[in-house]
Design a protein around this motif. Sequence first.
Motif, PDB file in Angstrom:
ATOM      1  N   GLY A  10       0.840  -1.210   0.000  1.00 26.27           N
ATOM      2  CA  GLY A  10       0.000   0.000   0.000  1.00 26.27           C
ATOM      3  C   GLY A  10       0.869   1.251   0.000  1.00 26.27           C
ATOM      4  N   ALA A  11       0.923   1.919  -1.156  1.00 27.14           N
ATOM      5  CA  ALA A  11       1.705   3.162  -1.246  1.00 27.14           C
ATOM      6  C   ALA A  11       0.768   4.350  -1.068  1.00 27.14           C
ATOM      7  CB  ALA A  11       2.443   3.241  -2.572  1.00 27.14           C
ATOM      8  N   ASN A  34      -1.218  -1.562  -5.912  1.00 28.04           N
ATOM      9  CA  ASN A  34      -1.902  -2.072  -7.102  1.00 28.04           C
ATOM     10  C   ASN A  34      -2.279  -0.954  -8.081  1.00 28.04           C
ATOM     11  OD1 ASN A  34      -3.905  -0.940  -5.625  1.00 28.04           O
ATOM     12  ND2 ASN A  34      -5.189  -2.763  -5.442  1.00 28.04           N
ATOM     13  N   MET A  44      -6.370  13.601  -3.748  1.00 25.78           N
ATOM     14  CA  MET A  44      -7.782  14.013  -3.737  1.00 25.78           C
ATOM     15  C   MET A  44      -8.151  14.771  -2.465  1.00 25.78           C
ATOM     16  SD  MET A  44      -9.685  12.823  -6.235  1.00 25.78           S
ATOM     17  CE  MET A  44     -11.316  12.642  -5.498  1.00 25.78           C
ATOM     18  N   ASN A  51      -5.458  18.280   3.763  1.00 21.83           N
ATOM     19  CA  ASN A  51      -5.482  18.705   5.173  1.00 21.83           C
ATOM     20  C   ASN A  51      -4.593  17.685   5.923  1.00 21.83           C
ATOM     21  OD1 ASN A  51      -8.187  18.821   7.638  1.00 21.83           O
ATOM     22  ND2 ASN A  51      -6.096  19.561   7.722  1.00 21.83           N
ATOM     23  N   ALA A 158      -0.489  -1.844   4.751  1.00 24.78           N
ATOM     24  CA  ALA A 158      -0.882  -0.428   4.770  1.00 24.78           C
ATOM     25  C   ALA A 158      -1.864  -0.181   3.639  1.00 24.78           C
ATOM     26  CB  ALA A 158       0.361   0.456   4.625  1.00 24.78           C
ATOM     27  N   GLY A 168      -8.786   2.863  -5.432  1.00 17.99           N
ATOM     28  CA  GLY A 168      -7.948   1.691  -5.137  1.00 17.99           C
ATOM     29  C   GLY A 168      -8.272   0.990  -3.839  1.00 17.99           C
ATOM     30  N   VAL A 339     -13.651   7.847   5.210  1.00 18.90           N
ATOM     31  CA  VAL A 339     -12.931   6.837   5.984  1.00 18.90           C
ATOM     32  C   VAL A 339     -13.795   5.600   6.218  1.00 18.90           C
ATOM     33  CG1 VAL A 339     -11.353   8.342   7.274  1.00 18.90           C
ATOM     34  CG2 VAL A 339     -13.673   7.954   8.123  1.00 18.90           C
ATOM     35  N   GLY A 377      -7.841  16.458   9.286  1.00 19.17           N
ATOM     36  CA  GLY A 377      -6.406  16.167   9.312  1.00 19.17           C
ATOM     37  C   GLY A 377      -6.032  15.090  10.303  1.00 19.17           C
ATOM     38  N   ASN A 379      -6.984  11.937  10.365  1.00 22.60           N
ATOM     39  CA  ASN A 379      -6.718  10.622   9.780  1.00 22.60           C
ATOM     40  C   ASN A 379      -5.334  10.542   9.167  1.00 22.60           C
ATOM     41  OD1 ASN A 379      -9.093   8.863  10.293  1.00 22.60           O
ATOM     42  ND2 ASN A 379     -10.115  10.703   9.486  1.00 22.60           N
ATOM     43  N   ALA A 383      -2.102   8.114  10.132  1.00 22.35           N
ATOM     44  CA  ALA A 383      -1.267   7.411   9.144  1.00 22.35           C
ATOM     45  C   ALA A 383       0.209   7.688   9.438  1.00 22.35           C
ATOM     46  CB  ALA A 383      -1.628   7.842   7.724  1.00 22.35           C
TER      47      ALA A 383
HETATM   48  C1  LIG Z   1     -11.734  12.092  -0.828  1.00 21.52           C
HETATM   49  C2  LIG Z   1     -10.997  11.935   0.455  1.00 21.52           C
HETATM   50  C3  LIG Z   1     -10.463  13.050   1.068  1.00 21.52           C
HETATM   51  C4  LIG Z   1      -9.783  12.923   2.287  1.00 21.52           C
HETATM   52  N1  LIG Z   1      -9.250  14.041   2.851  1.00 21.52           N
HETATM   53  C5  LIG Z   1      -8.550  13.928   4.020  1.00 21.52           C
HETATM   54  C6  LIG Z   1      -7.894  15.057   4.577  1.00 21.52           C
HETATM   55  O1  LIG Z   1      -7.878  16.150   3.990  1.00 21.52           O
HETATM   56  N2  LIG Z   1      -7.261  14.889   5.777  1.00 21.52           N
HETATM   57  C7  LIG Z   1      -7.194  13.667   6.416  1.00 21.52           C
HETATM   58  O2  LIG Z   1      -6.592  13.569   7.494  1.00 21.52           O
HETATM   59  N3  LIG Z   1      -7.769  12.572   5.863  1.00 21.52           N
HETATM   60  C8  LIG Z   1      -8.423  12.673   4.693  1.00 21.52           C
HETATM   61  N4  LIG Z   1      -8.985  11.556   4.137  1.00 21.52           N
HETATM   62  C9  LIG Z   1      -8.753  10.248   4.779  1.00 21.52           C
HETATM   63  C10 LIG Z   1      -7.335   9.774   4.421  1.00 21.52           C
HETATM   64  O3  LIG Z   1      -7.153   9.872   3.024  1.00 21.52           O
HETATM   65  C11 LIG Z   1      -7.100   8.336   4.859  1.00 21.52           C
HETATM   66  O4  LIG Z   1      -7.426   8.182   6.221  1.00 21.52           O
HETATM   67  C12 LIG Z   1      -5.644   7.961   4.633  1.00 21.52           C
HETATM   68  O5  LIG Z   1      -5.328   8.070   3.263  1.00 21.52           O
HETATM   69  C13 LIG Z   1      -5.366   6.544   5.118  1.00 21.52           C
HETATM   70  O6  LIG Z   1      -4.039   6.233   4.798  1.00 21.52           O
HETATM   71  P1  LIG Z   1      -3.611   4.738   4.511  1.00 21.52           P
HETATM   72  O7  LIG Z   1      -2.201   4.809   4.041  1.00 21.52           O
HETATM   73  O8  LIG Z   1      -3.940   3.879   5.655  1.00 21.52           O
HETATM   74  O9  LIG Z   1      -4.547   4.264   3.316  1.00 21.52           O
HETATM   75  P2  LIG Z   1      -4.616   4.846   1.799  1.00 21.52           P
HETATM   76  O10 LIG Z   1      -4.075   6.220   1.733  1.00 21.52           O
HETATM   77  O11 LIG Z   1      -6.007   4.583   1.366  1.00 21.52           O
HETATM   78  O12 LIG Z   1      -3.613   3.912   1.018  1.00 21.52           O
HETATM   79  C14 LIG Z   1      -3.828   2.555   0.800  1.00 21.52           C
HETATM   80  C15 LIG Z   1      -3.077   2.147  -0.444  1.00 21.52           C
HETATM   81  O13 LIG Z   1      -3.121   0.735  -0.560  1.00 21.52           O
HETATM   82  C16 LIG Z   1      -3.348   0.391  -1.899  1.00 21.52           C
HETATM   83  N5  LIG Z   1      -3.964  -0.937  -1.940  1.00 21.52           N
HETATM   84  C17 LIG Z   1      -5.210  -1.292  -1.543  1.00 21.52           C
HETATM   85  N6  LIG Z   1      -5.397  -2.599  -1.751  1.00 21.52           N
HETATM   86  C18 LIG Z   1      -4.241  -3.088  -2.290  1.00 21.52           C
HETATM   87  C19 LIG Z   1      -3.833  -4.357  -2.747  1.00 21.52           C
HETATM   88  N7  LIG Z   1      -4.645  -5.406  -2.705  1.00 21.52           N
HETATM   89  N8  LIG Z   1      -2.589  -4.499  -3.275  1.00 21.52           N
HETATM   90  C20 LIG Z   1      -1.747  -3.437  -3.345  1.00 21.52           C
HETATM   91  N9  LIG Z   1      -2.086  -2.198  -2.935  1.00 21.52           N
HETATM   92  C21 LIG Z   1      -3.323  -2.023  -2.403  1.00 21.52           C
HETATM   93  C22 LIG Z   1      -4.241   1.492  -2.441  1.00 21.52           C
HETATM   94  O14 LIG Z   1      -4.109   1.621  -3.842  1.00 21.52           O
HETATM   95  C23 LIG Z   1      -3.682   2.714  -1.710  1.00 21.52           C
HETATM   96  O15 LIG Z   1      -2.675   3.357  -2.459  1.00 21.52           O
HETATM   97  C24 LIG Z   1      -9.662  11.651   2.911  1.00 21.52           C
HETATM   98  C25 LIG Z   1     -10.196  10.533   2.286  1.00 21.52           C
HETATM   99  C26 LIG Z   1     -10.854  10.656   1.072  1.00 21.52           C
HETATM  100  C27 LIG Z   1     -11.410   9.415   0.424  1.00 21.52           C
END
Ligand SMILES: Cc1cc2nc3c(=O)[nH]c(=O)nc-3n(C[C@H](O)[C@H](O)[C@H](O)COP(=O)(O)OP(=O)(O)OC[C@H]3O[C@@H](n4cnc5c(N)ncnc54)[C@H](O)[C@@H]3O)c2cc1C
Length: 396
Positions: A10-11, A34, A44, A51, A158, A168, A339, A377, A379, A383
Amino acid sequence: MEKFDAIVIGAGAAGMFCAAQAGQAGQRVLLLDNGKKPGRKILMSGGGRCNFTNLYVEPAAYLSQNPHFCKSALARYTQWDFIDLVGKYGIAWHEKTLGQLFCDDSAEQIVNMLVAECEKGQVALRLRSEVLSVARDDDGYTLQLNGATVAAPKLVIASGGLSMPGLGASPFGYKVAEQFGLKVLPTRAGLVPFTLHKPMLEQFQTLSGVSVPSVITAENGVVFKENLLFTHRGLSGPAVLQISSYWQPGEFVTINLLPECDLDAFLNDQRQTHPNQSLKNTLAMQLPKRLVECLQLLGQIPDVALKQLNSREQATLVEMLTHWRVQPNGTEGYRTAEVTLGGVDTRELSSRTMEARNVPGLYFIGEVMDVTGWLGGYNFQWAWSSAWACAQALAE
Ligand SMILES: Cc1cc2nc3c(=O)[nH]c(=O)nc-3n(C[C@H](O)[C@H](O)[C@H](O)COP(=O)(O)OP(=O)(O)OC[C@H]3O[C@@H](n4cnc5c(N)ncnc54)[C@H](O)[C@@H]3O)c2cc1C
């Protein structure tokens, strides 16, 4: 078969930050995703300005069945640490409201920063990588990818939650947790608009786009003071997104549409000075005109002058505008949710390292686990903080 010290799946926000930190601490790290771009949600986020943290991060701003879990990681890598990093990359930012920090220019700056940090740590980043299977033996984890086999003694999940499948999101992380016997708590969409039952939706159809300051209260007593937005599907705006994480199907929310005004006192005062003024025009001094007109058409605001409004009618009106009880039909679901609530049970993980207690070498970070922050901010800070704690452990 290629071997690494650690593989991160998960990048996104957590995966990139963890891989970068571990790489910079001397670990040979493979980062898989992926998708065809890293950090798609970051791009996005915050309306394109990300934020990226909040000045007032505190454990109380996170929902989890294990509320103490987030404390250690949030205390060890704080909002100030991330603000420092952003500063080192010369990324200009501003506080919008309630401690929410946004980039002045673009969310792309945060993604570029994380990519640069990964390069600094010589992280091998592989996009468009499907993980077909994960196996574990005494040496660690072996992953079958589309076209390659990779292995490492440590594996970090991740892969995020279920919100916005178009970006994704996948249940991959939950499946890996279950494969290794970890409990996954039921998931549901959070920070998501409410939909309304048809009759109510039709009543408020003309209000789409109207925004009002509000205080919104869930049945469990949780309260947020933020703006509420009427939409063509129901109710949204920060107040609704926040309370949606505390709402269960069938429950009501109570909305005060006049949080800054003592309506009773205001009406009494206006009646003294302008007895012939219409109630509608009087209320329009405190509320958007379109909302007042709509409520009058619905018969909820009497079509009278102030001097004609009796005390019983006034009391009903004050109650209606300050304790408006709404029973949402549902939410817009994962399609628009920011989320995912629930996920990997944190009671199965170490709060210091994010490692599964009973599965050595398996780590979970970011949104995949049962830690969900408020809007604003929180979430992203989870992370960064959970990724940092994990990276320290990978390098130990
Ligand atoms: C539209 C939107 C706006 C948001 N704005 C904010 C904000 O402004 N501030 C804030 O704090 N939070 C915000 N959030 C929430 C925040 O984006 C998430 O809480 C945060 O990105 C979580 O980080 P993460 O690394 O755990 O997961 P993610 O950032 O979702 O990353 C997971 C990665 O894993 C990859 N993945 C998934 N399944 C697989 C697989 N099977 N194989 C390989 N790769 C895979 C995905 O492609 C993705 O790149 C927002 C969310 C959305 C949807």
